[in-house]
Design a protein around this motif. Structure first.
Motif, PDB file in Angstrom:
ATOM      1  N   UNK A 113       0.911  -1.102   0.001  1.00 40.44           N
ATOM      2  CA  UNK A 113      -0.001  -0.046  -0.005  1.00 40.44           C
ATOM      3  C   UNK A 113       0.754   1.272   0.020  1.00 40.44           C
ATOM      4  N   UNK A 114       2.113   1.235   0.131  1.00 40.54           N
ATOM      5  CA  UNK A 114       3.068   2.254   0.357  1.00 40.54           C
ATOM      6  C   UNK A 114       2.773   3.313  -0.789  1.00 40.54           C
ATOM      7  N   UNK A 115       2.552   3.034  -1.984  1.00 41.95           N
ATOM      8  CA  UNK A 115       2.823   4.101  -3.129  1.00 41.95           C
ATOM      9  C   UNK A 115       1.470   4.815  -2.955  1.00 41.95           C
ATOM     10  N   UNK A 116       0.475   4.360  -2.168  1.00 41.11           N
ATOM     11  CA  UNK A 116      -0.779   5.239  -2.090  1.00 41.11           C
ATOM     12  C   UNK A 116      -0.561   6.337  -1.009  1.00 41.11           C
ATOM     13  N   UNK A 117       0.342   5.980  -0.058  1.00 40.37           N
ATOM     14  CA  UNK A 117       0.649   7.011   0.931  1.00 40.37           C
ATOM     15  C   UNK A 117       2.106   7.811   0.902  1.00 40.37           C
ATOM     16  N   UNK A 118       2.999   7.027   0.513  1.00 40.71           N
ATOM     17  CA  UNK A 118       4.165   7.732   0.411  1.00 40.71           C
ATOM     18  C   UNK A 118       4.595   8.026  -1.319  1.00 40.71           C
ATOM     19  N   UNK A 119       4.326   9.291  -1.493  1.00 37.76           N
ATOM     20  CA  UNK A 119       4.251   9.567  -3.160  1.00 37.76           C
ATOM     21  C   UNK A 119       5.694   9.944  -3.494  1.00 37.76           C
ATOM     22  N   UNK A 120       5.967   9.605  -4.812  1.00 37.02           N
ATOM     23  CA  UNK A 120       7.039   9.894  -5.233  1.00 37.02           C
ATOM     24  C   UNK A 120       6.931  10.010  -6.831  1.00 37.02           C
ATOM     25  N   UNK A 121       6.531  11.341  -7.187  1.00 36.93           N
ATOM     26  CA  UNK A 121       6.074  11.681  -8.703  1.00 36.93           C
ATOM     27  C   UNK A 121       7.004  11.573  -9.443  1.00 36.93           C
ATOM     28  N   UNK A 122       8.302  11.539  -8.922  1.00 39.72           N
ATOM     29  CA  UNK A 122       9.485  11.351 -10.115  1.00 39.72           C
ATOM     30  C   UNK A 122       9.727  10.064 -10.439  1.00 39.72           C
ATOM     31  N   UNK A 123       8.995   8.773  -9.743  1.00 44.38           N
ATOM     32  CA  UNK A 123       9.271   7.550 -10.156  1.00 44.38           C
ATOM     33  C   UNK A 123       8.293   7.089 -11.145  1.00 44.38           C
ATOM     34  N   UNK A 124       8.672   6.384 -12.302  1.00 45.27           N
ATOM     35  CA  UNK A 124       7.805   5.741 -13.177  1.00 45.27           C
ATOM     36  C   UNK A 124       6.959   4.798 -12.393  1.00 45.27           C
ATOM     37  N   UNK A 125       7.736   3.897 -11.695  1.00 47.00           N
ATOM     38  CA  UNK A 125       6.959   2.961 -10.919  1.00 47.00           C
ATOM     39  C   UNK A 125       5.649   3.510 -10.168  1.00 47.00           C
ATOM     40  N   UNK A 126       5.899   4.731  -9.511  1.00 48.85           N
ATOM     41  CA  UNK A 126       4.762   5.084  -8.662  1.00 48.85           C
ATOM     42  C   UNK A 126       3.649   5.655  -9.957  1.00 48.85           C
ATOM     43  N   UNK A 127       4.057   5.983 -11.041  1.00 41.92           N
ATOM     44  CA  UNK A 127       2.861   6.278 -11.862  1.00 41.92           C
ATOM     45  C   UNK A 127       2.403   5.239 -12.310  1.00 41.92           C
ATOM     46  N   UNK A 128       2.890   4.095 -12.825  1.00 35.37           N
ATOM     47  CA  UNK A 128       2.281   2.859 -13.045  1.00 35.37           C
ATOM     48  C   UNK A 128       1.267   2.393 -12.070  1.00 35.37           C
TER      49      UNK A 128
END
Length: 716
Positions: A113-128
């Motif tokens: 669940x971390x991508x939903x709470x710990x945002x990293x807009x510079x990461x392609x994985x975060x966007x995916x």
């Protein structure tokens, strides 16, 4: 007393049971023993089958959802509406199981669940991750009318139908983003991904191939549903999808071919390596063969022909994603990875459960339209009480007896054996050459062996861990630009400004482990008296033919000051050179301009060179790089032989007491070679005045001439 009738055990039900048992055991091992006990993954190769197949292939195979719904609700192709709901169901289940498969690949799955709470807009994985989460929600809402119709919830059904076009538009945008972004993940590894698959256009290739396989999976699913549930097959609609596949695959093939040609990688196709073999399989089976089949009208209008063509498209897509994520990365990783049995078992279990859920949804929800309404724009779905009867012998018998499916499974099995054989060959894996750093004069070591790293550390197993975790410095340190301070800043306080070292500095003090040598003793840090220390980073091709004597003696500090950021020991380059090289012998009456400017490095390399005297170029080439007028002279018909050999036959490169830095007085220099002229002059009664004066250059040019004998003008 009524007897309980047990479900009939068919072949495919038996296969499903075996898969679930083996898969359940593998899942138990994965979550109790960890990744190391259940996979063939390693720190050198952390992405395997679960990422390559379960995620990358799974996302692509679910592309039929956004392709068909986009065609229906955005482009108004209403005739595709009968196959829209099955396509959405396939996509929804696919995305759900992509998320489930990540639980097996993550070392700490409870942190998914971390991508939903710990945002990293510079990461392609975060966007995916966010696109997949949002699109799964969209697919759930798009398929919800099937459940709402099942339970006769008319009010929510009306609301969903109103917002469906908006949901479709949102879904198409999300799908376009993350389908292409899966290719973007590999843009950061140009030196690791094999040239047959790496391209700056990978995001575009991923999107186009996903669209083609999305159409193919709709044909494949329609055929299987037709066989399994004894329902009608919308052959006219599927034939149109076949035509679209030809166009998209043709575009994809042209783009891939032009890109390989642009990069100069076409020759890699025929290099005979494992990569070239799998590339040829991918293109021939997954692109060329489907195009050929679907261009034949009899094949395109036949249900078995459509099925085979769509099967090959899906097979080629699977090969492509596995080639990009696994095959293309193995050579650079220096390892030969092949999935373990438990990796295969868990992936097979996920696929089997997904197919089972699709079958249950198709049986208990109005997924397919009623036969009499297929030709109408306003599609009506068959009510539950009119579910088609089960085929005698079970669904599985109807599917099992069909030749196209047997042929497809046989081909898939053969390709699998070929891939297995290619992957298990004991051929050496050669890493690609390491490109030098951009900083001039420094090439960082291309192996971590140069750094003394701590031993592997096993993190104690606690309540928050699912299995053993081993921390290895070798996988966390960039061997090109090691930077320990990024993780251990407290260990590098010595880099901060502090008190200067006491006592007089000298080279001898350094060698006696005083001053800086107290740490740079070869144990705590590199030693000042260690001849290999400097060359760990400053390689500069020290093994060339001519090496500076200071380097031969491993005495870098004779020129460089290790206490002043390795700058030179003198105020100027020339001043440093003249510490060893005789300045009086160099600075005579007529001085070469670079010597007068103190710019020794304009002609000499301070470390090594393939040329004598460590010249940066061969002496003739070096001289002509400045003396351009001489270049024009020696291009004439007659050339002085010494010019073709070496300029230093006549000129001193540093200084001379004679004009033009001649190594001797003019007449003496000429007579050294032309002795016959001196003999003729001595025997002659009358001599030419210029010969008597020793002024040969009054009549001859020293370098080249259009006249014979190097005469300055034609003899009259």
């Amino acid at each position: 007393m009524k007897s309980v009738k047990l479900p009939r055990l068919t072949f495919w039900k038996s296969v499903l049971a075996v898969i679930l048992v083996v898969g359940g055991y593998s899942i138990f091992i994965r979550f109790t023993k960890g990744l190391g006990a259940s996979t063939n993954l390693s720190d050198s190769f952390p992405w395997g089958l679960w990422v390559g197949f379960d995620v990358m292939v799974g996302v692509g195979l679910a592309a039929g959802g956004f392709v068909i719904t986009g065609a229906v609700y955005i482009f108004g192709i209403e005739k595709l509406k009968p196959i829209a709901r099955p396509a959405v169901l396939t996509a929804f289940l696919g995305y759900v199981f992509v998320g489930i498969s990540l639980l097996f690949d993550l070392g700490l799955p409870y942190r998914i669940y971390h991508p939903m709470l710990m945002w990293n807009p510079h990461s392609v994985m975060f966007e995916v991750a966010w696109c997949v989460i949002l699109y799964t929600t969209v697919l759930f809402l798009e398929f919800s009318p099937a459940a709402l119709e099942r339970f006769h919830l008319k009010t929510p059904l009306k609301i969903i139908k109103v917002v469906t076009p908006i949901l479709v538009i949102f879904g198409v945008i999300l799908s376009t983003l993350h389908q292409s972004s899966l290719g973007t993940l590999f843009l950061i590894v140009p030196d690791k991904l094999h040239g047959l698959w790496y391209s700056t256009y990978l995001p575009l290739f991923f999107l186009v191939s996903a669209i083609s396989v999305g159409l193919a999976i709709v044909i494949f699913e329609s055929f299987m549903s037709h066989r399994a549930f004894n329902r009608g097959l919308e052959l006219d609609l599927l034939t149109g999808l076949g035509r679209a596949i030809v166009v998209i695959l043709g575009l994809y093939l042209v783009m891939r071919s032009l890109d390989l040609a642009r990069q100069g990688n076409l020759s890699l196709i025929l290099e005979g390596s494992r990569e070239s073999l799998l590339f040829l399989l991918e293109i021939s089976l997954g692109v060329l063969l489907p195009i050929i089949l679907l261009l034949i009208p009899r094949v395109r209008s036949n249900e078995s022909g459509l099925f085979l063509a769509s099967f090959f498209v899906i097979l080629g897509f699977i090969l492509n994603r596995l080639n990009v994520s696994i095959t293309g990365m193995q050579r650079s990783a220096g390892v030969a990875y092949f999935p373990s049995g438990q990796e295969f078992a868990i992936s097979a279990t996920l696929v089997a459960v997904e197919i089972t859920l699709f079958a249950l949804a198709a049986r208990y929800l109005p997924v397919f339209p009623s036969r009499e309404s297929i030709s109408h724009t306003d599609i009506e779905y068959a009510p539950l009480q009119q579910q088609p009867p089960e085929v005698p012998g079970g669904v599985q018998v109807a599917v099992w007896n069909k030749k196209p499916i047997l042929l497809s499974l046989g081909l898939l099995f053969g390709v699998g054996l070929l891939v297995l054989d290619a992957s298990q060959r004991e051929t050496p894996v050669t890493p690609p050459p390491v490109k030098p750093a951009t900083e001039a004069g420094i090439v960082f070591p291309n192996s971590i062996q140069y750094t003394k790293l701590p031993a592997d550390y096993e993190i104690p197993v606690g309540k928050s861990y699912f299995g053993k975790v081993i921390f290895r410095h070798t996988t966390h340190v960039d061997d090109k630009t090691p930077n320990c301070e990024s993780c251990h800043p407290a260990l590098f306080r010595l880099l901060e400004p502090g008190k200067p070292a006491t006592g007089a500095w000298s080279k001898q003090a350094m060698y006696e482990q005083k001053q800086c040598g107290a740490c740079h003793n070869g144990t705590d840090a590199f030693g000042v008296d260690d001849p290999e220390s400097c060359t760990w980073c400053h390689t500069e091709e020290f093994e060339q033919a001519y090496v500076h004597s200071a380097i031969q003696m491993a005495d870098c500090t004779s020129c460089h000051d290790v206490t002043n950021q390795l700058q030179i020991q003198a105020s100027s380059i020339a001043g440093l050179c003249f510490d060893c090289h005789d300045e009086e012998g160099i600075r005579q009456q007529h001085v070469h301009q670079p010597v007068a400017d103190g710019d020794c490095l304009s002609c000499h390399d301070p470390h090594t060179s393939p040329n004598k005297y460590q010249l940066i170029k061969a002496d003739k080439e070096l001289c002509l790089s400045c003396h351009e007028t001489i270049q024009e002279e020696i291009a004439q018909a007659t050339v002085h032989p010494p010019v073709e050999d070496s300029c230093t036959d006549c000129h001193n490169p540093h200084s001379s007491p004679f004009p033009k830095q001649l190594s001797q007085e003019e007449s003496a220099l000429c007579v050294d070679c032309h002795e016959e002229i001196q003999d003729q002059d001595q025997a002659a009664e009358v001599s030419h005045p210029s010969v008597v004066e020793g002024k040969c250059l009054k009549c001859h040019t020293p370098h080249g001439s259009e006249q014979p004998k190097l005469l300055r003008a034609a003899a009259n």
